[in-house]
Write a protein that holds these residues in place. Structure first.
Motif, mmCIF file in Angstrom:
data_model
loop_
_atom_site.group_PDB
_atom_site.id
_atom_site.type_symbol
_atom_site.label_atom_id
_atom_site.label_comp_id
_atom_site.label_asym_id
_atom_site.label_seq_id
_atom_site.Cartn_x
_atom_site.Cartn_y
_atom_site.Cartn_z
ATOM 1 N N PRO A 121 -9.327 1.605 -5.383
ATOM 2 C CA PRO A 121 -9.060 1.968 -3.992
ATOM 3 C C PRO A 121 -10.240 1.762 -3.050
ATOM 4 O O PRO A 121 -10.067 1.345 -1.901
ATOM 5 N N ALA A 154 -3.277 -3.757 -3.276
ATOM 6 C CA ALA A 154 -2.028 -3.163 -3.757
ATOM 7 C C ALA A 154 -0.921 -4.205 -3.845
ATOM 8 O O ALA A 154 0.008 -4.070 -4.649
ATOM 9 N N ARG A 179 0.848 -1.201 0.000
ATOM 10 C CA ARG A 179 0.000 0.000 0.000
ATOM 11 C C ARG A 179 0.884 1.251 0.000
ATOM 12 O O ARG A 179 0.627 2.207 -0.736
ATOM 13 N N VAL A 207 -6.230 -2.130 0.563
ATOM 14 C CA VAL A 207 -4.879 -2.300 1.108
ATOM 15 C C VAL A 207 -4.201 -3.507 0.476
ATOM 16 O O VAL A 207 -3.207 -3.375 -0.239
ATOM 17 N N TRP A 226 2.457 1.742 -3.369
ATOM 18 C CA TRP A 226 1.508 2.263 -4.345
ATOM 19 C C TRP A 226 1.223 3.741 -4.101
ATOM 20 O O TRP A 226 1.244 4.552 -5.034
#
Length: 276
Positions: free
Chosen positions: A255, A238, A101, A235, A104
């Motif tokens: 997302p 990612a 996460r 989360v 990303w």
């Protein structure tokens, strides 16, 4: 170019990179998750990052972990002295779910050189490398972030991708199937999405499996088209984006993920262990 780094490689480059500790657990999301672990010991020079507060906005219409306010990420980066030209390494406890996460989000705001410590802090400790309990001082950086450097999916685009491409659901099969839902109020999955549990992309020691290409071929099962990924709250999805990036596949993150999808009762919900 690999997006991963081994513990030995990090030890060799430690003076040349900025290190971020992103240890986090979903079960402690209402507290500074990972802070106690960080205080007990971390990679020397690493800055602690609170995933819930610095890599996500407060829960709401955008889901449980919406994209963070760019200003909050900017403050984090400035605290660590990161510039858009910095070389950054992120790690979490072991499996790199939270670290992915961070990887990303940092790339989303314009930091291009970000790698993940494969196997996390567990790999660092297992290698017998030094640990520290000292927290580095604020470096007062002056970076200006540029949010939106990576594409994202909204609910409409995710639904279209499930029909016309490959939309991966990174949750456990029981949650995907709607057989259990311990977190969100509605069980099931986006119709047409393909289940691909995040846990199946890593080995027992938390490192990425070495046969990623073969595993991806099995998951994809001949499906063609662009690839998107969602999970419960954006989360662990990612982590899929990171794994696929290692294979040269540009997957796009949704997302809001399932926790945002179900906020509109007009959106369809599928159950069962097949895409449906």
């Amino acid at each position: 170019m690999t997006h991963l780094i081994t513990a030995a490689q990090l030890a060799h480059e430690i003076e040349e990179v900025v290190v971020l500790d992103v240890r986090w657990a979903l079960t402690t999301a209402n507290t500074p998750a990972g802070r106690e672990d960080y205080d007990a010991g971390h990679v020397p020079g690493a800055f602690f990052v609170d995933l819930d507060r610095e890599l996500a906005a407060p829960a709401g219409e955008g889901g449980r972990h919406p994209l963070p306010d760019p200003a909050v990420v900017e403050a984090l980066l400035r605290r660590a002295g990161i510039t858009e030209h910095s070389r950054v390494v992120v790690y979490d406890a072991k499996e790199s779910y939270a670290a992915a996460r961070a990887w990303w989000v940092l790339r989303w705001v314009g930091v291009s050189d970000v790698r993940v410590l494969d196997g996390g802090y567990a790999a660092w400790v297992s290698a017998g490398l030094p640990i520290s309990t000292e927290e580095p001082l604020d470096r007062h950086g002056d970076i200006v972030v540029r949010a939106g450097q990576l594409p994202t999916l909204d609910a409409t685009a995710a639904a279209a991708l499930a029909r016309d491409g490959v939309l991966l659901d990174a949750r456990a099969v029981e949650r995907y199937a709607g057989e259990t839902e311990p977190i969100d109020p509605v069980p099931g999955h986006v119709p047409g999405a393909v289940n691909s549990p995040t846990t199946e992309w890593v080995t027992a020691d938390g490192t990425f499996r070495r046969d990623l290409a073969e595993h991806w071929a099995q998951v994809r099962a001949g499906r063609e088209g662009p690839v998107g990924v969602y999970c419960g709250s954006g989360v662990t999805a990612a982590h899929h984006v990171l794994a696929l990036a290692e294979l040269g596949v540009d997957a796009v993150l949704y997302p809001g993920s399932w926790s945002e999808w179900i906020r509109d009762p007009r959106r369809p919900v599928a159950t069962g262990r097949t895409p449906g």
